[in-house]
Design an enzyme around this catalytic site. Structure first.
Site, mmCIF file in Angstrom:
data_model
loop_
_atom_site.group_PDB
_atom_site.id
_atom_site.type_symbol
_atom_site.label_atom_id
_atom_site.label_comp_id
_atom_site.label_asym_id
_atom_site.label_seq_id
_atom_site.Cartn_x
_atom_site.Cartn_y
_atom_site.Cartn_z
ATOM 1 C CG HIS A 181 -1.928 1.045 1.271
ATOM 2 N ND1 HIS A 181 -2.677 1.320 2.389
ATOM 3 C CD2 HIS A 181 -2.343 1.939 0.336
ATOM 4 C CE1 HIS A 181 -3.496 2.307 2.138
ATOM 5 N NE2 HIS A 181 -3.316 2.712 0.894
ATOM 6 C CD GLU A 200 -2.149 2.445 -4.025
ATOM 7 O OE1 GLU A 200 -2.607 3.603 -4.002
ATOM 8 O OE2 GLU A 200 -2.654 1.504 -3.380
ATOM 9 C CG HIS A 201 -0.099 6.001 -1.016
ATOM 10 N ND1 HIS A 201 -0.760 7.112 -0.546
ATOM 11 C CD2 HIS A 201 -1.007 4.988 -0.976
ATOM 12 C CE1 HIS A 201 -2.005 6.784 -0.236
ATOM 13 N NE2 HIS A 201 -2.174 5.501 -0.481
ATOM 14 C CD GLU A 207 -5.639 4.950 2.469
ATOM 15 O OE1 GLU A 207 -6.338 4.196 1.773
ATOM 16 O OE2 GLU A 207 -4.485 5.309 2.151
#
Length: 1027
Positions: free
Chosen positions: A106, A109-110, A207
């Site tokens: 994750h 991905e950012h 998040e």
């Protein structure tokens, strides 16, 4: 982005084959003519630019030609789905299989989207959002894969985004400062003051705190971890906030090296753009520079099956908006089913899931929902075909702990009954019909739906085309049912009776849950800093300053590709429509390519409802079609609806005036669609609804009300920014306040108070009174979307239908008398502000500014300003600096200019950022270029020119009153916005003279950051508990 809609598939949210509904084509800004497509030249066994064509097959039910290719050198796979659709899709997929919960895939991905070798630009992904006409642009992390998809109707845009995405994933910079910003970092609370406490910050960190603020997400994540414990599904791919701070920058770089290799890559494309130029570019610039590296380390093995069921219990946060704590419990019963690479077996289990769960004729609805022992199914209920081994789950929320064992017993009894008695043929037919009609129904991004539908299976096998052959799967199922009378019972026995891999997971709310999380976070920070020397702390402080410096630096956005003004069409799409009056009912006929479906929409004016009845309208919408009719009981009626239509829809309507603030058309929107062969049955169904004369089943109504109220608070934490914007808008706009009353936090409060009265007989009587008032064809206007070939036959049946509808003796309602003006109370010397206290670890903030209606000359300028502020000011301040997951500004038809933040660690500081938008704009006005304004226009035109499916063509005019002339004028106004116009509206509406036409809302917990006592010129209302 870590979306639970990707992570978890539910029968109520994602349905594998229902995603395979056809897509809408729209007028592309720069179209590649069909004759330019190279699909006819591509042959099986031939090589093109380093790729071997392994399969070329037709999928007739979707008018698709599928091409599967493999790269000679790296064995990277490419799937191209050719279809004459202008909304083209491209995606780069990787199988990412973490072995811990630090959030590696994750955060990667950012971070890969923060700059690359070819585009060394800070945050090129977000910069491209304003240099493109993309109809979709995102990146998604699943449990075992990461996707980088986009879609666009413009070929230049397609190649631009393709270059940015490919370079991002294969040649990212992966700078330490970007890792710190996007993942996590230790930093002083005030980055400019070394004496302030050190805390944990980071976009993904915040998040995921927000993700697990929703109890449904806690349950769904734990369910997957516990039932699939042996490999990557046993960890949290998105990241557990307790473990994210264990991730290092070197871990991130190594994970990229191991997983983002072409040999571990799958590339997807869809649409009518040529394939060969993409193959040439991908091979020449990227894949040819790699050697084959067997991706054995990313292979996900099948889960070792258990020899006996397991039972686990977990805790979750107490929902201050929910039921009493004794009912804040949930239970899920899950079974590990088939390998998703088996297309037919997966389809059969999914089909059985719908038979078992969906609707009042399903066995589990009868045994679990009707006895009223719960608050309804959990969101994890259904069939999850995302992991390698699929999962069937039935879950109940709002139950008492003492009912856990009873629920388990009911589950077993229900399965035994299904095995013993089988399923009613009409129920089987209704589920088959839902599949049939879903294959013909068109949505607005079919290519993207295809990607999401096939990704999970493609992640584990090359043989995926069978998953698209829906007609073959349905026909095989029909034959198996016909030739083997107990076929479905045998499958039920195999997976739901004899299956030992069964997990019973229970969850209970704990009032100290949030306190424990805060304590754990403090302990993590304490352990991180306890051995730090003064030198170490100085390095943390200096790193924070270095990050701030980077965030303030101007990006070299000129390095990024962009579209030009010529790429924006000056014209709107023309809809072939006609308006007629049939049997005194105003009817708009939209002639579209409906693929054999008739779409029906109607608005019933609600002006004659009392204020109390208006408040009941959402409950009316939820219940009126679930109580039976004069001819049929609720089970029979539901069965008829599902065998002949795609369902009935009822929604409260607040149609904002295009010409006046606070003014709106109140109404009830009803809609349905059916195959042309079933259109007369659809009219009969609506006729039964319109002629409801008695409602006597108080017990069923009570159950429906309790289900409705129990589900109202679900998802507030996931969509907190929407609730915050709506609440803030309701402080300044009469029309927005009406929306707040019908769908916002105010509605939640009203319904929970109403529930406590327990006078269900009186409520049901009022629902019946409302039906008698509303179901009057003199209050109705209609829109029909249909194919012109069969228009005359369909209109003949439609005229017969409306001729039979009831009508009152009063005069026909005139269109100019359907609008009302709402009122709002505003203080005269301070800004009206609200803090809705919700025990979640992040905040949702909004500021609403009342401006002008849609047709005012300033509306287009304000719309462009909202986009400019979002990209140039709010995104850097809220996401990059503060660590909020999202933030921006928008302008809606009600004339409210809204600022918002999402999953935000700050609250009042964010409101200050909103307030400072005017000063920022004034200070930067000389630096704002024509290109900046053009990019803001591109961002707006992404939504203005988004593809519209046949079912919705003409609906802007029907629902909102936006005629083609008004739409064309607004388009011209958007195109003509310049810097002078932006200065004028910023001064007029965001400046100090308009301050009292604003409202502010924070949704979040009570803490030191929410001390409003020193806020000047603000009047705060603290809403402790909305019940």
């Amino acid at each position: 982005m870590w979306p639970n809609t990707i992570r978890r598939a539910s029968f109520t949210t994602i349905n594998f084959y229902k995603k395979l509904s056809r897509s809408a084509s729209n007028i592309a800004k720069v179209r590649t003519p069909l004759e330019c497509s190279d699909i006819q030249s591509i042959k099986k066994g031939e090589k093109y630019h380093g790729f071997l064509t392994k399969r070329v097959e037709s999928i007739p039910e979707f008018k698709i030609t599928a091409v599967l290719l493999e790269h000679d050198k790296t064995k990277a796979q490419i799937m191209h789905l050719y279809r004459d659709d202008t909304n083209n899709v491209f995606s780069i997929n990787f199988r990412t299989t973490p072995q811990n919960s630090t959030g590696l895939p994750h955060i990667l991905e950012h971070t890969v989207l923060c700059g690359s070798e070819l585009y060394p630009v800070r945050d090129p992904f977000f910069k491209m959002l304003n240099r493109s006409l993309a109809t979709f642009m995102n990146a998604l992390t699943g449990s075992d894969y990461t996707l980088y998809p986009f879609s666009t109707q413009n070929y230049s845009d397609y190649t631009n985004l393709q270059k940015v995405y490919l370079d991002a994933v294969f040649r990212p910079q992966l700078k330490e400062l970007d890792f710190m910003q996007e993942g996590w970092r230790l930093e002083n609370i005030d980055p400019n003051d070394i004496k302030t406490d050190i805390v944990i910050k980071g976009v993904v960190y915040n998040e995921m705190k927000g993700v697990f603020a929703e109890n449904d997400n806690i349950l769904g994540q734990k369910l997957q971890n516990l039932i699939l414990p042996n490999h990557t599904y046993g960890v949290v791919s998105g990241g557990d906030p307790k473990e994210i701070p264990d991730l290092t920058w070197n871990d991130l770089k190594n994970f990229h090296k191991q997983h983002y290799h072409p040999s571990n890559c799958r590339i997807y494309s869809y649409g009518n753009f040529p394939l060969l130029p993409s193959l040439e570019y991908i091979d020449k610039e990227y894949l040819s520079k790699y050697a084959f590296s067997p991706p054995t380390h990313t292979i996900v093995p099948n889960q070792t099956r258990w020899e006996s069921p397991k039972r686990e219990h977990i805790k979750c946060r107490f929902d201050s908006l929910g039921e009493s704590i004794d009912k804040q419990n949930a239970i899920s019963i899950s079974l590990l089913c088939c390998d998703i690479t088996d297309a037919y077996e997966t389809f059969v289990v999914q089909f059985l899931t719908e038979l078992l769960i969906k609707g009042p004729n399903s066995p589990f609805y009868k045994s679990f929902i009707e006895p009223n022992i719960s608050g309804g199914f959990t969101s994890s209920t259904g069939f999850d075909n995302q992991p390698r081994d699929s999962i069937f789950t039935v879950g109940l929320q709002g139950v008492k702990k003492e009912d856990f064992d009873k629920i388990i017993s009911i589950f077993d009894t229900t399965i035994d009954d299904c095995i013993d008695k089988g399923f009613e043929q009409q129920h089987i037919d209704s589920v088959l019909h839902r599949y049939e009609i879903s294959l013909k129904h068109e949505n607005n991004n079919f290519g993207l739906g295809m990607l999401f539908a096939v990704t999970s299976a493609w992640n584990h096998t090359e043989d995926v085309l069978g998953h698209f052959e829906a007609n073959k799967l349905i026909e095989k199922l029909k034959n198996d049912i016909k030739n083997k009378p107990k076929y479905l019972q045998d499958v039920v026995k195999k997976y739901f009776k004899d299956n030992k891999h069964k997990l019973i997971l229970t969850m209970s709310a704990d009032k100290d849950y949030d306190k424990l999380l805060i304590k754990e976070e403090k302990n993590i920070i304490k352990n991180k800093i306890k051995n730090l020397t003064d030198k170490d702390k100085r390095e943390i402080y200096e790193k924070g300053l270095e990050l701030q410096k980077q965030q303030k630096e101007l990006s070299r956005i000129e390095l990024l590709p962009t579209l030009t003004i010529d790429d924006i069409s000056s014209d709107i799409e023309k809809i072939d429509k006609v308006k007629v009056t049939l049997n005194n009912v105003s009817t708009q006929i939209n002639r579209v390519n409906s693929n054999g479906i008739v779409y029906f929409k109607a608005i019933l004016n609600t002006n004659d409802l009392s204020p109390e009845q208006q408040m009941l309208l959402p409950l009316f919408c939820y219940t009126i079609h679930k109580l039976g009719t004069e001819k049929l009981n609720f089970r029979e009626f539901d069965n008829l609806v599902n065998r002949k239509t795609a369902g009935l829809n009822f929604n409260a309507h607040v149609g904002e005036s295009l010409f006046h603030l606070h003014t709106y058309e109140p109404g009830l929107v009803i809609s349905s669609y059916a195959l042309e062969k079933n259109v007369e049955s659809m009219w009969d169904i609506w006729n039964q609804i319109f002629n409801i004369g008695t409602l006597k089943d108080v017990q069923r109504f009570r159950m429906l009300v309790q289900l409705y109220v129990a589900n109202l608070t679900n998802g507030i934490a996931d969509a907190g920014h929407v609730y915050a914007m709506q609440s803030a808008s309701g402080l300044v706009s009469g029309s927005a306040y009406q929306v707040e009353l019908l769908s916002g936090l105010h509605h939640v409060s009203y319904m929970k108070r109403l529930m406590h009265t327990s006078n269900f007989k009186a409520m049901l009587d009022e629902i019946l009174n409302m039906a008698k008032i509303l179901f009057d064809k003199k209050k109705m206007r209609v829109a029909l979307n249909l194919s012109p070939e069969n228009q005359s036959n369909i209109l003949h049946t439609y005229e017969n239908f409306i001729n039979k509808l009831p009508e009152a003796a009063c005069q026909q309602i005139q269109s100019d008398s359907t609008y009302v003006t709402g009122k709002v109370w505003s203080p005269t010397e301070a800004v009206n502000c609200q803090h809705h206290v919700l025990n979640v670890p992040v905040n949702y903030c909004s500021k609403a500014v009342l401006t002008v209606p849609y047709t005012h000359q300033d509306f287009a300028k304000l719309r462009i300003l909202s986009r400019l502020l979002s990209s140039k000011y709010l995104h850097p301040e809220l996401r990059e600096k503060q660590g909020a997951y999202g933030g921006g500004a928008r302008l809606l038809q009600d004339g409210v200019f809204s600022f918002y933040s999402y999953r935000d660690p700050q609250s009042l500081a964010t409101l200050d950022v909103f307030d400072n938008a005017y000063d920022w704009f004034r200070s930067q006005i000389d630096k704002i270029t024509g290109q900046d304004i053009f990019e803001a226009k591109l961002g707006i035109f992404q939504s203005v020119d988004a593809p519209v499916p046949p079912c919705n063509k003409g609906c802007d005019e029907f629902l909102k009153g936006i005629t083609p002339d008004i739409k064309q004028r607004h388009r011209a106004e958007l195109m003509s916005v310049d810097k002078t116009g932006l200065e004028e509206v910023a001064e007029k509406y965001l400046g100090p003279e308009n301050v009292l036409r604003t409202g502010k809302v924070v949704i979040g917990s009570k803490n030191d950051k929410m001390n409003v006592s020193k806020r000047q010129d603000e009047m705060w209302t603290i809403v402790e508990n909305i019940v």
